[in-house]
Design a protein around this motif. Sequence first.
Motif, short mmCIF file in Angstrom:
data_model
loop_
_atom_site.label_atom_id
_atom_site.label_comp_id
_atom_site.label_asym_id
_atom_site.label_seq_id
_atom_site.Cartn_x
_atom_site.Cartn_y
_atom_site.Cartn_z
N PRO A 75 0.61 -0.80 0.20
CA PRO A 75 -0.30 0.36 -0.38
C PRO A 75 0.89 1.21 0.15
O PRO A 75 0.71 2.45 -0.19
CB PRO A 75 -1.01 -0.41 0.63
CG PRO A 75 0.51 -0.51 2.13
CD PRO A 75 0.54 -1.55 1.47
N VAL A 76 2.05 0.63 0.00
CA VAL A 76 2.85 2.20 0.54
C VAL A 76 3.34 2.61 -1.39
O VAL A 76 3.08 3.79 -1.72
CB VAL A 76 4.15 2.16 1.48
CG1 VAL A 76 4.67 3.56 1.61
CG2 VAL A 76 3.54 1.75 3.01
N PHE A 77 3.96 2.36 -1.85
CA PHE A 77 3.87 2.31 -3.21
C PHE A 77 3.99 0.97 -3.92
O PHE A 77 3.71 -0.21 -4.59
CB PHE A 77 6.08 1.08 -3.52
CG PHE A 77 6.83 2.85 -2.42
CD1 PHE A 77 6.83 3.91 -3.32
CD2 PHE A 77 7.46 2.00 -1.43
CE1 PHE A 77 7.54 4.44 -2.06
CE2 PHE A 77 8.39 2.60 -0.13
CZ PHE A 77 8.47 4.14 -0.79
N VAL A 78 2.24 2.08 -4.03
CA VAL A 78 1.75 1.11 -4.95
C VAL A 78 1.46 1.15 -6.80
O VAL A 78 1.75 2.07 -7.08
CB VAL A 78 -0.22 2.69 -5.53
CG1 VAL A 78 -0.85 1.51 -6.00
CG2 VAL A 78 -0.30 2.33 -3.15
N ILE A 79 1.38 -0.31 -6.69
CA ILE A 79 1.06 -0.50 -8.69
C ILE A 79 -0.04 -1.01 -8.39
O ILE A 79 -0.13 -1.88 -8.41
CB ILE A 79 2.42 -1.96 -8.68
CG1 ILE A 79 3.54 -1.76 -7.66
CG2 ILE A 79 2.38 -2.34 -9.64
CD1 ILE A 79 4.43 -3.32 -7.78
N ASP A 80 0.12 0.58 -9.39
CA ASP A 80 -1.15 -0.07 -10.10
C ASP A 80 -1.98 -0.72 -11.09
O ASP A 80 -1.28 -0.44 -12.88
CB ASP A 80 -1.63 1.85 -10.76
CG ASP A 80 -3.63 2.25 -10.33
OD1 ASP A 80 -4.13 1.14 -9.77
OD2 ASP A 80 -4.02 3.46 -11.23
#
Length: 117
Positions: A75-80
């Motif tokens: 959730p911190v570095f979101v890979i969309d």
Amino acid sequence: MGTPVAPTFSRSALAPGLLGAMALLGGLALLESPGYIVIRYAVSILALIVCVFAWQARSWWWLLLLGPIAVLWNPVFVIDLHGQGWVSAQFAAALVFILVGVLTKVPVQRAGGAGVD
């Protein structure tokens, strides 16, 4: 009837594995909503917890599947990711959580020493 024998292993990864699978399958309803961030936190934390149990069980090959789950649902570095592939990944990750939980056997630590007799 014989004397009960102390177990030599526990399935410590079973509870977090099942919780991770339930979070993933329940998260399908929240997939495109802002509330999905809670699912991302739960899945990523549970994947890391199961990684610890897999490490303790010396089942390092499970880390090859659990590591990407922890990264993709981070959730911190979101890979969309979107679409049918992301939905399929939810099911595949739930299956990985269940398999790791059922198949991982963590050796029981003995009270008096290193855990290996």
